[in-house]
Design an enzyme around this catalytic site. Structure first.
Site, PDB file in Angstrom:
ATOM      1  CG  ASP A 118      39.564 -11.710 -27.438  1.00 22.77           C
ATOM      2  OD1 ASP A 118      40.250 -12.074 -28.372  1.00 22.77           O
ATOM      3  OD2 ASP A 118      38.854 -12.322 -27.175  1.00 22.77           O
TER       4      ASP A 118
ATOM      5  CB  CYS B  66      36.920 -11.592 -30.019  1.00 22.92           C
ATOM      6  SG  CYS B  66      35.233 -12.072 -30.623  1.00 22.92           S
TER       7      CYS B  66
ATOM      8  CB  THR C 125      33.547 -16.259 -32.882  1.00 20.32           C
ATOM      9  OG1 THR C 125      33.080 -15.239 -31.794  1.00 20.32           O
ATOM     10  CG2 THR C 125      33.732 -17.553 -32.189  1.00 20.32           C
TER      11      THR C 125
ATOM     12  CG  HIS D 213      21.969  -2.324 -48.050  1.00 19.50           C
ATOM     13  ND1 HIS D 213      21.060  -3.442 -48.632  1.00 19.50           N
ATOM     14  CD2 HIS D 213      22.830  -1.948 -49.317  1.00 19.50           C
ATOM     15  CE1 HIS D 213      21.162  -3.671 -49.732  1.00 19.50           C
ATOM     16  NE2 HIS D 213      22.128  -2.804 -50.256  1.00 19.50           N
TER      17      HIS D 213
ATOM     18  CG  HIS E 100      19.581   1.621 -47.462  1.00 20.13           C
ATOM     19  ND1 HIS E 100      19.074   0.160 -47.261  1.00 20.13           N
ATOM     20  CD2 HIS E 100      19.827   1.397 -48.609  1.00 20.13           C
ATOM     21  CE1 HIS E 100      19.138  -0.559 -48.103  1.00 20.13           C
ATOM     22  NE2 HIS E 100      19.900   0.450 -49.140  1.00 20.13           N
TER      23      HIS E 100
HETATM   24  C1  RB5 Z   1      38.182 -16.342 -25.922  1.00 19.02           C
HETATM   25  O1  RB5 Z   1      38.281 -17.740 -25.780  1.00 19.02           O
HETATM   26  C2  RB5 Z   1      36.710 -16.233 -26.955  1.00 19.02           C
HETATM   27  O2  RB5 Z   1      35.666 -16.682 -26.133  1.00 19.02           O
HETATM   28  C3  RB5 Z   1      36.724 -14.704 -27.568  1.00 19.02           C
HETATM   29  O3  RB5 Z   1      37.632 -14.233 -28.101  1.00 19.02           O
HETATM   30  C4  RB5 Z   1      35.439 -14.612 -28.275  1.00 19.02           C
HETATM   31  O4  RB5 Z   1      35.339 -15.528 -29.685  1.00 19.02           O
HETATM   32  C5  RB5 Z   1      34.212 -14.235 -27.693  1.00 19.02           C
HETATM   33  O5  RB5 Z   1      32.839 -14.281 -28.540  1.00 19.02           O
END
Ligand code: RB5
Length: 142
Positions: free
Chosen positions: A7, A64, A66, A97, A133
């Site tokens: 993203d 993304c 996180t 695994h 596995h």
């Molecule tokens: C975008 O602000 C953020 O929510 C996205 O990149 C991600 O971390 C969502 O899980």
């Protein structure tokens, strides 16, 4: 062939990953985004996931902020085993695994230097192929 997607938060880290793949002469398809405007992470997770389950790519890399949102979205697709890894041990273990077919990282969590080490561990480790596995992976499918 590797499918890559991110993203808007992941563009810089994705470009680091692309630089690494180019240096190693590893083929990839970039499913975006390459626009800095805010966008929705499931779009790119689905593009990468479908490219894998449809056989157009063997593995994927998703980024993304996180790593959690794209993990959730990709793991909804039957046949996708997306692993959120921010350390080398997890990246190696999930190949050995879980036969993970997508590496996920959070651009707001990990620095580029460490991310490329995690990526290298993921790409250079093969599935163990051990019966226990395989049995467990089969139980992941709907
Ligand atoms: C975008 O602000 C953020 O929510 C996205 O990149 C991600 O971390 C969502 O899980």
């Amino acid at each position: 062939m590797i499918a890559i997607g991110c993203d808007h938060t992941g563009i810089d880290l994705k470009n680091e990953v692309i630089g690494y793949l180019n240096k190693k002469k590893i083929s990839f398809v970039d499913f975006g985004t390459n626009q800095t405007e805010a966008t929705d992470y499931p779009i790119y997770a689905k593009k990468v996931g479908h490219a894998i389950v449809e056989g157009r790519c063997e593995q994927g890399i998703l980024i993304c902020g996180t790593g959690i949102g794209v993990s959730m979205a990709a793991n909804k697709i039957n046949g996708i085993r997306a692993a959120l890894c921010h350390d080398v041990f997890s990246a190696k273990s999930t190949r050995l695994h879980n036969d993970a077919n997508v590496l996920v990282m959070g651009a707001r969590v990990i620095g580029a230097g460490h991310a490329l080490e995690v990526l290298e561990a993921f790409l250079s480790t093969n599935f163990s192929g051990e019966e226990r596995h395989i049995r467990r992976i089969e139980q992941l499918e709907n």
